[in-house]
Design a protein around this motif. Structure first.
Motif, PDB file in Angstrom:
ATOM      1  N   SER A 135       0.842  -1.189   0.000  1.00 37.32           N
ATOM      2  CA  SER A 135       0.000   0.000   0.000  1.00 37.32           C
ATOM      3  C   SER A 135       0.878   1.240   0.000  1.00 37.32           C
ATOM      4  O   SER A 135       2.108   1.145  -0.101  1.00 37.32           O
ATOM      5  CB  SER A 135      -0.927  -0.005   1.221  1.00 37.32           C
ATOM      6  OG  SER A 135      -0.166   0.140   2.414  1.00 37.32           O
ATOM      7  N   GLY A 136       0.260   2.405   0.155  1.00 38.19           N
ATOM      8  CA  GLY A 136       1.025   3.639   0.190  1.00 38.19           C
ATOM      9  C   GLY A 136       1.904   3.762   1.418  1.00 38.19           C
ATOM     10  O   GLY A 136       2.912   4.462   1.401  1.00 38.19           O
ATOM     11  N   GLY A 137       1.518   3.081   2.500  1.00 42.88           N
ATOM     12  CA  GLY A 137       2.281   3.190   3.742  1.00 42.88           C
ATOM     13  C   GLY A 137       2.948   1.915   4.190  1.00 42.88           C
ATOM     14  O   GLY A 137       3.752   1.933   5.136  1.00 42.88           O
ATOM     15  N   HIS A 138       2.634   0.790   3.563  1.00 38.68           N
ATOM     16  CA  HIS A 138       3.175  -0.494   4.008  1.00 38.68           C
ATOM     17  C   HIS A 138       3.616  -1.359   2.829  1.00 38.68           C
ATOM     18  O   HIS A 138       3.010  -1.320   1.753  1.00 38.68           O
ATOM     19  CB  HIS A 138       2.129  -1.279   4.818  1.00 38.68           C
ATOM     20  CG  HIS A 138       1.726  -0.605   6.093  1.00 38.68           C
ATOM     21  ND1 HIS A 138       0.799   0.414   6.112  1.00 38.68           N
ATOM     22  CD2 HIS A 138       2.127  -0.798   7.371  1.00 38.68           C
ATOM     23  CE1 HIS A 138       0.640   0.816   7.379  1.00 38.68           C
ATOM     24  NE2 HIS A 138       1.428   0.119   8.146  1.00 38.68           N
ATOM     25  N   THR A 139       4.653  -2.128   3.053  1.00 39.26           N
ATOM     26  CA  THR A 139       5.049  -3.191   2.141  1.00 39.26           C
ATOM     27  C   THR A 139       5.509  -4.350   3.012  1.00 39.26           C
ATOM     28  O   THR A 139       6.525  -4.243   3.702  1.00 39.26           O
ATOM     29  CB  THR A 139       6.183  -2.747   1.195  1.00 39.26           C
ATOM     30  OG1 THR A 139       5.745  -1.618   0.428  1.00 39.26           O
ATOM     31  CG2 THR A 139       6.567  -3.871   0.233  1.00 39.26           C
ATOM     32  N   ASP A 159      10.694   3.298   3.048  1.00 48.76           N
ATOM     33  CA  ASP A 159       9.489   3.710   2.321  1.00 48.76           C
ATOM     34  C   ASP A 159       8.763   2.516   1.719  1.00 48.76           C
ATOM     35  O   ASP A 159       9.355   1.469   1.476  1.00 48.76           O
ATOM     36  CB  ASP A 159       9.856   4.687   1.201  1.00 48.76           C
ATOM     37  CG  ASP A 159      10.548   5.936   1.746  1.00 48.76           C
ATOM     38  OD1 ASP A 159      10.230   6.329   2.884  1.00 48.76           O
ATOM     39  OD2 ASP A 159      11.399   6.496   1.040  1.00 48.76           O
ATOM     40  N   ALA A 160       7.477   2.693   1.474  1.00 53.98           N
ATOM     41  CA  ALA A 160       6.652   1.635   0.892  1.00 53.98           C
ATOM     42  C   ALA A 160       6.658   1.712  -0.628  1.00 53.98           C
ATOM     43  O   ALA A 160       6.959   2.753  -1.217  1.00 53.98           O
ATOM     44  CB  ALA A 160       5.223   1.744   1.409  1.00 53.98           C
ATOM     45  N   ALA A 161       6.303   0.606  -1.258  1.00 55.67           N
ATOM     46  CA  ALA A 161       6.245   0.567  -2.721  1.00 55.67           C
ATOM     47  C   ALA A 161       5.211   1.547  -3.247  1.00 55.67           C
ATOM     48  O   ALA A 161       5.415   2.203  -4.284  1.00 55.67           O
ATOM     49  CB  ALA A 161       5.922  -0.849  -3.187  1.00 55.67           C
ATOM     50  N   ILE A 267      -1.981 -11.475  -2.816  1.00 60.81           N
ATOM     51  CA  ILE A 267      -1.574 -10.076  -2.708  1.00 60.81           C
ATOM     52  C   ILE A 267      -2.740  -9.290  -2.140  1.00 60.81           C
ATOM     53  O   ILE A 267      -3.900  -9.678  -2.269  1.00 60.81           O
ATOM     54  CB  ILE A 267      -1.121  -9.480  -4.058  1.00 60.81           C
ATOM     55  CG1 ILE A 267      -2.221  -9.610  -5.120  1.00 60.81           C
ATOM     56  CG2 ILE A 267       0.169 -10.118  -4.530  1.00 60.81           C
ATOM     57  CD1 ILE A 267      -1.891  -8.864  -6.412  1.00 60.81           C
ATOM     58  N   ALA A 268      -2.419  -8.159  -1.507  1.00 63.24           N
ATOM     59  CA  ALA A 268      -3.458  -7.339  -0.902  1.00 63.24           C
ATOM     60  C   ALA A 268      -2.961  -5.902  -0.789  1.00 63.24           C
ATOM     61  O   ALA A 268      -1.771  -5.625  -0.968  1.00 63.24           O
ATOM     62  CB  ALA A 268      -3.844  -7.890   0.470  1.00 63.24           C
ATOM     63  N   GLY A 269      -3.865  -4.983  -0.482  1.00 64.55           N
ATOM     64  CA  GLY A 269      -3.498  -3.585  -0.344  1.00 64.55           C
ATOM     65  C   GLY A 269      -3.755  -2.808  -1.616  1.00 64.55           C
ATOM     66  O   GLY A 269      -4.020  -3.376  -2.677  1.00 64.55           O
ATOM     67  N   GLY A 270      -3.657  -1.490  -1.527  1.00 63.40           N
ATOM     68  CA  GLY A 270      -3.986  -0.622  -2.652  1.00 63.40           C
ATOM     69  C   GLY A 270      -3.187  -0.895  -3.904  1.00 63.40           C
ATOM     70  O   GLY A 270      -3.719  -0.832  -5.019  1.00 63.40           O
ATOM     71  N   VAL A 271      -1.897  -1.220  -3.761  1.00 65.33           N
ATOM     72  CA  VAL A 271      -1.047  -1.463  -4.926  1.00 65.33           C
ATOM     73  C   VAL A 271      -1.377  -2.793  -5.598  1.00 65.33           C
ATOM     74  O   VAL A 271      -0.992  -3.039  -6.734  1.00 65.33           O
ATOM     75  CB  VAL A 271       0.444  -1.388  -4.534  1.00 65.33           C
ATOM     76  CG1 VAL A 271       1.360  -1.623  -5.727  1.00 65.33           C
ATOM     77  CG2 VAL A 271       0.764  -0.010  -3.933  1.00 65.33           C
ATOM     78  N   SER A 272      -2.126  -3.654  -4.916  1.00 68.31           N
ATOM     79  CA  SER A 272      -2.522  -4.915  -5.550  1.00 68.31           C
ATOM     80  C   SER A 272      -3.516  -4.684  -6.684  1.00 68.31           C
ATOM     81  O   SER A 272      -3.822  -5.599  -7.443  1.00 68.31           O
ATOM     82  CB  SER A 272      -3.123  -5.885  -4.517  1.00 68.31           C
ATOM     83  OG  SER A 272      -4.340  -5.390  -3.983  1.00 68.31           O
ATOM     84  N   ALA A 273      -3.992  -3.438  -6.816  1.00 72.38           N
ATOM     85  CA  ALA A 273      -4.849  -3.084  -7.954  1.00 72.38           C
ATOM     86  C   ALA A 273      -4.026  -2.782  -9.203  1.00 72.38           C
ATOM     87  O   ALA A 273      -4.582  -2.676 -10.303  1.00 72.38           O
ATOM     88  CB  ALA A 273      -5.709  -1.868  -7.606  1.00 72.38           C
TER      89      ALA A 273
END
Length: 333
Positions: A135-139, A159-161, A267-273
């Motif tokens: 996500s924006g804050g976690h990897t 920093d996160a991905a 996979i999960a989190g915002g970047v998984s989109a």
């Protein structure tokens, strides 16, 4: 057959969902467009807009689910991690709502909920499985042994991905939120046009601070030679950045799968989109014999459905909290 009302307010989406015996019957998300004017989320503004959105969102969710508030059996809410002011709005509303109706309160960890979003619909992963949560804050790479028995086996040291995507977009002068726009431009570009260094981090951990700096210097140096470099090569730049970030993420995930002898991968989190990440993961499905689980787009970004399904399983286990519960900007598993 418990009916759970769930509230998510960790950042800039006010979301309310209803879970009826493990089935999501409503998932309302009120987005905050005000932050587009500032190129990022302004915490104080986010908390104020949550106050405006939360009551209408609850009413809409109950209407969609065709549930009267007197039929509810519990109230689940995001306790953390997240922006403290935003969390405070959701937690305070959940406590008041539960107190007024004499309902039990269910505290949910936002990052655990991202993972448990995989249990909303079929197919569902089998325990144990590995989940790359981005996500924006976690990897994080998480070994999921049971619904609430999770171990972080790898995570970013800085920093996160998702932040790498957002900061790259800012460097390229793309409007906020920039991550989806990089994905859009990447579809039209050559992912091998430019190469960026891969951080050499030990074990299963990540680092993206140096990667962001490398992109900044890359753009600066090329603009010295050609002021129109970004405009002329935007698609190739985005495709190359996305390709490199995805490779960094999946190289560690492959290492983790081998280390833990696991073929159940999620996979999960915002970047998984991100379409590049989703496509690359599916490509590994056949070559490595993995069983791959990718959430629906609506369950990737922050949403209350994932809080609801987590709250449902906590309700079944009788895990409730009292009115003294407080929001937590940082919260461990």
């Amino acid at each position: 057959m418990p009916i759970i009302l769930a509230i998510e307010s960790s950042c800039d989406e006010t979301s309310v969902a209803v879970c009826d015996n493990g089935k999501i019957t409503a998932n309302v998300i009120a987005n905050q467009t005000i932050h587009e004017n500032y190129g990022g989320v302004i915490p104080e503004l986010a908390s104020r807009v949550h106050q405006q959105n939360i009551v209408p969102a609850v009413q809409q969710a109950l209407t969609i689910a065709k549930v009267d508030k007197k039929q509810l059996d519990g109230v689940a809410f995001t306790q953390g991690p997240g922006l403290l002011g935003s969390l405070l709005v959701g937690v305070s509303f959940a406590k008041s709502f539960a107190l007024a109706l004499d309902l039990p309160l269910i505290s949910v960890n936002h990052m655990q909920a991202h993972i448990l979003a995989h249990f909303i619909d079929e197919p569902k992963p089998k325990f144990p499985f590995l989940c790359l949560t981005v996500s924006g804050g976690h990897t994080q790479i998480v070994l999921v042994k049971d619904y609430f028995d999770m171990e972080i086996v790898g995570e970013t040291l800085d920093d996160a991905a998702g932040e790498a995507f957002d900061k790259t977009a800012k460097i390229l002068s793309l409007p906020y939120p920039g991550g989806p726009l990089i994905d859009k431009h990447a579809k039209e570009g050559n992912p091998l046009a430019y190469r960026f260094p891969e951080p050499q981090i030990k074990e299963l951990n990540y680092s993206f601070s140096g990667f962001k700096t490398a992109i900044l210097y890359f753009i600066r140096d090329h603009q010295k030679e050609n002021p129109d470099f970004i405009a002329e090569h935007i698609n190739d730049i985005c495709a190359s950045v996305q390709h490199n970030i995805v490779n960094i993420l999946l190289n560690k995930l492959k290492k983790a799968a081998k280390q833990y002898h696991c073929k159940e991968i999620a996979i999960a989190g915002g970047v998984s989109a991100n379409s590049g990440l989703r496509s690359a993961l599916l490509a590994l499905k056949d070559s490595l014999g993995w069983n791959v689980y990718i959430p629906k787009f609506e369950y990737c970004t922050d949403n209350a459905a994932m809080i609801a399904i987590a709250g449902y399983h906590k309700f079944l286990q009788g895990e409730f909290v009292g009115q003294e519960v407080a929001p937590m900007a940082r919260m461990n598993f």
